[in-house]
Design a protein around this motif. Structure first.
Motif, PDB file in Angstrom:
ATOM      1  N   ARG A 333       0.817  -1.221   0.000  1.00 19.56           N
ATOM      2  CA  ARG A 333       0.000   0.000   0.000  1.00 19.56           C
ATOM      3  C   ARG A 333       0.856   1.280   0.000  1.00 19.56           C
ATOM      4  NH1 ARG A 333      -5.257   0.951   0.924  1.00 19.56           N
ATOM      5  NH2 ARG A 333      -5.558  -1.252   1.474  1.00 19.56           N
ATOM      6  N   TRP A 336       2.033   2.092  -3.539  1.00 19.58           N
ATOM      7  CA  TRP A 336       1.043   2.644  -4.466  1.00 19.58           C
ATOM      8  C   TRP A 336       0.843   4.129  -4.207  1.00 19.58           C
ATOM      9  CZ3 TRP A 336       0.496  -0.022  -8.503  1.00 19.58           C
ATOM     10  CH2 TRP A 336       0.433  -1.421  -8.478  1.00 19.58           C
ATOM     11  N   THR A 337       0.820   4.517  -2.941  1.00 21.68           N
ATOM     12  CA  THR A 337       0.676   5.934  -2.610  1.00 21.68           C
ATOM     13  C   THR A 337       1.857   6.745  -3.126  1.00 21.68           C
ATOM     14  OG1 THR A 337      -0.530   5.326  -0.603  1.00 21.68           O
ATOM     15  CG2 THR A 337       0.341   7.573  -0.726  1.00 21.68           C
ATOM     16  N   ALA A 339       3.843   5.874  -5.581  1.00 25.38           N
ATOM     17  CA  ALA A 339       3.826   5.854  -7.044  1.00 25.38           C
ATOM     18  C   ALA A 339       2.855   6.893  -7.602  1.00 25.38           C
ATOM     19  CB  ALA A 339       3.451   4.458  -7.536  1.00 25.38           C
ATOM     20  N   TRP A 340       1.681   6.998  -6.999  1.00 29.97           N
ATOM     21  CA  TRP A 340       0.713   7.990  -7.462  1.00 29.97           C
ATOM     22  C   TRP A 340       1.246   9.412  -7.248  1.00 29.97           C
ATOM     23  CZ3 TRP A 340      -2.766   9.714 -10.427  1.00 29.97           C
ATOM     24  CH2 TRP A 340      -3.500  10.856 -10.105  1.00 29.97           C
ATOM     25  N   SER A 341       1.880   9.664  -6.110  1.00 29.47           N
ATOM     26  CA  SER A 341       2.460  10.985  -5.857  1.00 29.47           C
ATOM     27  C   SER A 341       3.534  11.316  -6.882  1.00 29.47           C
ATOM     28  CB  SER A 341       3.041  11.040  -4.445  1.00 29.47           C
ATOM     29  OG  SER A 341       2.036  10.816  -3.470  1.00 29.47           O
ATOM     30  N   SER A 342       4.339  10.323  -7.242  1.00 29.48           N
ATOM     31  CA  SER A 342       5.395  10.543  -8.238  1.00 29.48           C
ATOM     32  C   SER A 342       4.803  10.863  -9.608  1.00 29.48           C
ATOM     33  CB  SER A 342       6.297   9.311  -8.324  1.00 29.48           C
ATOM     34  OG  SER A 342       6.925   9.051  -7.096  1.00 29.48           O
ATOM     35  N   VAL A 343       3.785  10.096 -10.004  1.00 29.44           N
ATOM     36  CA  VAL A 343       3.157  10.341 -11.303  1.00 29.44           C
ATOM     37  C   VAL A 343       2.500  11.717 -11.335  1.00 29.44           C
ATOM     38  CG1 VAL A 343       1.302   9.585 -12.842  1.00 29.44           C
ATOM     39  CG2 VAL A 343       2.829   7.894 -11.796  1.00 29.44           C
ATOM     40  N   TYR A 344       1.822  12.079 -10.258  1.00 23.70           N
ATOM     41  CA  TYR A 344       1.132  13.364 -10.191  1.00 23.70           C
ATOM     42  C   TYR A 344       2.135  14.521 -10.275  1.00 23.70           C
ATOM     43  CZ  TYR A 344      -1.702  17.173  -8.287  1.00 23.70           C
ATOM     44  OH  TYR A 344      -2.344  18.364  -8.094  1.00 23.70           O
TER      45      TYR A 344
END
Length: 399
Positions: A333, A336-337, A339-344
């Motif tokens: 978990r 994933w958090t 990874a999303w922060s990096s993509v954003y």
């Protein structure tokens, strides 16, 4: 003649027509330049807090000069090695009948997605004193591998993860290049190697120099690799000064020296590239494919070796540690958090970067001149500064 919207023309000596840049481009370009000069202003303010005597003391200190020499050596070595690797790869994937050349072109560019500090960590984990390779070789009687720390490891890691800058620019130039001049040279009796060095390579010069400039600036500003592999360069020294010393004046002076070194690199790149341009015609056509023949297997070995070292090995080590962590019960978990922060964050940064680059690129290409050239060069200054300097400059002026 066609003039871009908003552009104007004026007559100059000799009856030639010169385009005048539209004022609409200068506003955004000025904002970009101001943003690039913000860290420089912060460094000047910090450096002068101790007076000129302090500046001279830090600049001419023996350890400072040693760090300067090590940084120049690292950047020069990484740049030369990247060009040596990238140009043959670009030619093989763009001009020859190399089997699977499209796949090799994609794989050869993918090391750009591997952060340098991750690459350094992987290199230490795989080739370090108690790394994975050492564990595999111990049953064979190999008790210790050669030292990976210091200059050899830093140069290897930075080369593996920065050569795609040169590869992408050189391959793009090779694909766009009009083959008429090469065919003319061959028809006049020049061999394949002579044609490449006397005709093809000079036309590649602007593209190769552009990629080499990015590699050199990246090597100067990198902190992850040099810290993990224990190589004392400018970026590592600046970070240590900021973290360990109460007085940040010496760190600001070192950062200013790095800016001066960056300007020197830009001047050398400009002198080396000169007025080189791509030569083509309106009837340009795709170049003919070179048959490798007996050189096919050495070419595949070169491509495979580079891809294994720069992509397959790092990904393999990361997958190994991921599987090991999952086997020991580590949760996914948080990943994933993150990874999303990096993509954003990277998506926002990419969008802002594209918007900021457009006016500078148009001015430097469509309206060439001393001022537009200076604007273009100024945008490179931020690329060579360590992230901690950029962050502190924003905090300094924001507060």
């Amino acid at each position: 003649m066609t003039v871009p919207p908003g552009g104007r023309t004026e007559r100059v000596r000799g009856g030639r027509v010169r385009r005048r840049s539209p004022l609409l481009l200068w506003g955004p370009a000025a904002v970009v330049v101001a943003a690039m000069l913000l860290p420089l202003a912060y460094l000047v303010v910090r450096a002068l807090e101790g007076g000129w005597e302090k500046v001279a003391e830090v600049v001419f200190d023996g350890e400072t000069l040693a760090v300067l020499g090590r940084s120049v050596l690292l950047a020069g070595t990484v740049t030369a090695a990247s060009v040596t690797i990238a140009v043959p790869l670009a030619w093989l994937t763009a001009r020859t009948d190399l089997p699977g050349r499209t796949v090799w072109a994609v794989l050869a560019a993918l090391p750009l997605v591997v952060p340098s500090y991750v690459g350094g960590f992987v290199l230490v984990s795989a080739l370090g004193p108690r790394g994975m390779l050492q564990g595999f070789l111990e049953p064979l009687g190999v008790e210790r591998l050669p030292e990976i720390y210091g200059f050899p490891g830093a140069a290897l890691a930075l080369t593996l993860f920065t050569y795609p800058y040169v590869f992408l620019t050189a391959r793009g130039a090779l694909r766009r290049m009009d083959p008429a001049m090469e065919e003319a040279a061959r028809s006049l009796g020049s061999g394949a190697w002579e044609t490449f060095f006397r005709v093809t390579l000079p036309q590649l010069k602007p593209a190769v120099m552009a990629g080499a400039l990015l590699v050199a600036l990246y090597a100067l500003s990198d902190f992850g690799v040099v810290s993990l592999l224990q190589y004392d360069s400018f970026s590592a020294e600046i970070y240590l000064q900021y973290r360990s010393a109460f007085d940040r004046t010496p760190a600001a002076i070192l950062a200013l020296m790095l800016v001066v070194l960056t300007i020197a690199v830009l001047l050398v790149e400009g002198r080396t590239r000169g007025r080189g341009r791509y030569h083509g015609s309106s009837a340009a056509r795709p170049p003919s494919t070179v048959t490798l023949g007996r050189w096919r297997w050495p070419a595949l070995l070169l491509c495979g070796g580079v891809v294994v070292l720069a992509l397959a090995a790092p990904v393999g080590v990361l997958v190994f540690w991921l599987v090991r962590g999952l086997a020991e019960g580590e949760p996914l978990r948080p990943l994933w958090t993150a990874a999303w922060s990096s993509v954003y964050a990277s998506g926002l940064a990419a969008g802002v970067t594209v918007l900021a680059a457009f006016p500078v690129a148009i001015l430097s290409v469509r309206f060439r001149g001393k001022v537009s050239g200076l604007v273009e060069r100024t945008t490179y200054l931020g690329y060579a500064l360590p992230g901690i300097v950029l962050a502190l400059s924003l905090v300094f002026f924001g507060a």
